[in-house]
Design a protein around this motif. Sequence first.
Motif, mmCIF file in Angstrom:
data_model
loop_
_atom_site.group_PDB
_atom_site.id
_atom_site.type_symbol
_atom_site.label_atom_id
_atom_site.label_comp_id
_atom_site.label_asym_id
_atom_site.label_seq_id
_atom_site.Cartn_x
_atom_site.Cartn_y
_atom_site.Cartn_z
ATOM 1 N N UNK A 91 10.761 8.048 -3.765
ATOM 2 C CA UNK A 91 10.627 7.031 -4.270
ATOM 3 C C UNK A 91 11.270 5.744 -4.167
ATOM 4 N N UNK A 92 12.463 5.922 -4.567
ATOM 5 C CA UNK A 92 13.683 4.575 -3.848
ATOM 6 C C UNK A 92 14.201 4.541 -3.305
ATOM 7 N N UNK A 93 13.968 5.688 -2.158
ATOM 8 C CA UNK A 93 15.027 4.825 -0.886
ATOM 9 C C UNK A 93 13.275 3.812 -0.257
ATOM 10 N N UNK A 94 12.110 4.422 -0.600
ATOM 11 C CA UNK A 94 10.765 3.578 -0.527
ATOM 12 C C UNK A 94 10.804 2.210 -0.885
ATOM 13 N N UNK A 95 11.181 2.413 -2.014
ATOM 14 C CA UNK A 95 11.393 1.235 -2.327
ATOM 15 C C UNK A 95 11.937 -0.002 -2.199
ATOM 16 N N UNK A 96 13.368 0.651 -1.306
ATOM 17 C CA UNK A 96 14.658 -0.146 -0.766
ATOM 18 C C UNK A 96 13.663 -0.554 0.556
ATOM 19 N N UNK A 97 13.274 -0.011 1.541
ATOM 20 C CA UNK A 97 12.777 -0.232 2.609
ATOM 21 C C UNK A 97 11.944 -0.934 2.661
ATOM 22 N N UNK A 118 1.867 -4.509 -11.913
ATOM 23 C CA UNK A 118 2.027 -5.232 -10.630
ATOM 24 C C UNK A 118 0.893 -5.254 -9.477
ATOM 25 N N UNK A 119 -0.582 -5.047 -10.064
ATOM 26 C CA UNK A 119 -1.246 -5.910 -9.633
ATOM 27 C C UNK A 119 -2.207 -4.297 -8.981
ATOM 28 N N UNK A 120 -1.615 -3.104 -8.722
ATOM 29 C CA UNK A 120 -2.134 -1.980 -8.593
ATOM 30 C C UNK A 120 -3.134 -1.609 -8.844
ATOM 31 N N UNK A 121 -3.607 -0.187 -7.985
ATOM 32 C CA UNK A 121 -4.688 0.077 -9.162
ATOM 33 C C UNK A 121 -4.220 1.729 -8.349
ATOM 34 N N UNK A 168 11.620 -4.990 -7.614
ATOM 35 C CA UNK A 168 11.479 -4.731 -8.813
ATOM 36 C C UNK A 168 10.942 -2.658 -8.959
ATOM 37 N N UNK A 169 9.957 -2.255 -8.734
ATOM 38 C CA UNK A 169 10.282 -1.091 -8.626
ATOM 39 C C UNK A 169 11.764 -0.276 -8.901
ATOM 40 N N UNK A 170 12.219 -0.508 -7.512
ATOM 41 C CA UNK A 170 13.280 -0.342 -7.697
ATOM 42 C C UNK A 170 14.234 -0.290 -8.576
ATOM 43 N N UNK A 171 14.139 -1.081 -9.553
ATOM 44 C CA UNK A 171 14.666 -1.301 -10.668
ATOM 45 C C UNK A 171 14.159 -0.429 -12.215
ATOM 46 N N UNK A 172 12.827 -0.606 -11.794
ATOM 47 C CA UNK A 172 11.768 1.002 -12.508
ATOM 48 C C UNK A 172 12.331 1.931 -12.530
ATOM 49 N N UNK A 173 12.500 3.046 -11.273
ATOM 50 C CA UNK A 173 13.198 3.761 -10.882
ATOM 51 C C UNK A 173 13.976 3.959 -11.848
ATOM 52 N N UNK A 181 0.743 -1.117 -0.122
ATOM 53 C CA UNK A 181 0.025 -0.210 0.020
ATOM 54 C C UNK A 181 0.988 1.483 -0.345
ATOM 55 N N UNK A 182 2.662 1.577 0.652
ATOM 56 C CA UNK A 182 2.920 1.930 0.785
ATOM 57 C C UNK A 182 3.137 2.674 -0.691
ATOM 58 N N UNK A 183 3.797 1.478 -1.075
ATOM 59 C CA UNK A 183 4.651 2.005 -2.423
ATOM 60 C C UNK A 183 3.707 2.538 -3.996
ATOM 61 N N UNK A 184 1.981 1.741 -3.255
ATOM 62 C CA UNK A 184 1.291 2.091 -4.484
ATOM 63 C C UNK A 184 0.686 3.446 -4.171
ATOM 64 N N UNK A 185 0.507 4.385 -2.605
ATOM 65 C CA UNK A 185 0.249 5.221 -3.144
ATOM 66 C C UNK A 185 1.787 6.641 -3.044
#
Length: 172
Positions: A104-110, A64-67, A115-120, A4-8
């Motif tokens: 966003x990158x830091x959040x993806x790592x946390x 990634x199945x998000x909304x 996969x999100x980190x890679x896209x970023x 949910x954090x990443x999606x938001x």
Amino acid sequence: MLTPKIQDALNAQINAELWSAYLYLSMGMHFEAEGLPGVANWFKIQFKEEQDHAMIFMNYVNQRGGAVELKAIDGVPVKWESPIDAFKATLEHEQKVTAMINDLYLLAEAEKDYATRDRLNWFVSEQVEEENTARELIDKLRMIGDNGMGLYMFNTELAARTYTAAAPLSEE
């Protein structure tokens, strides 16, 4: 699957990218009305690139199945004193976007969402290019100063810019 954090956070970035597009469209319309069609062209192409960035994020959220949650886009400025003022505003804005991408990158790592980190990673490199381009244009305009022929040549140079779809968008 996105947390949910990443999606938001990705949805917030989508909104920011669409706001950026709206900002650059506003700049383009302003300079078109001011009789600088080349400067306007540069900003209208930037508008399209920012739309691409938003679409890359939207496609990714869906993959990634998000909304995707599209929100209202806040208003943008509509006037600039000169091209150099607009490009200074562009640099300042792109620096803010860079900070958002970094967050966003830091959040993806946390969240251990590699996969999100890679896209970023693409966006991290893109932001270096965006800031560098704005600095180069500001430097050119500083050299031109009040020289009308210099501004004419600058405007002609920017008129030659063409649109190319963003790399991750063209790959999908």
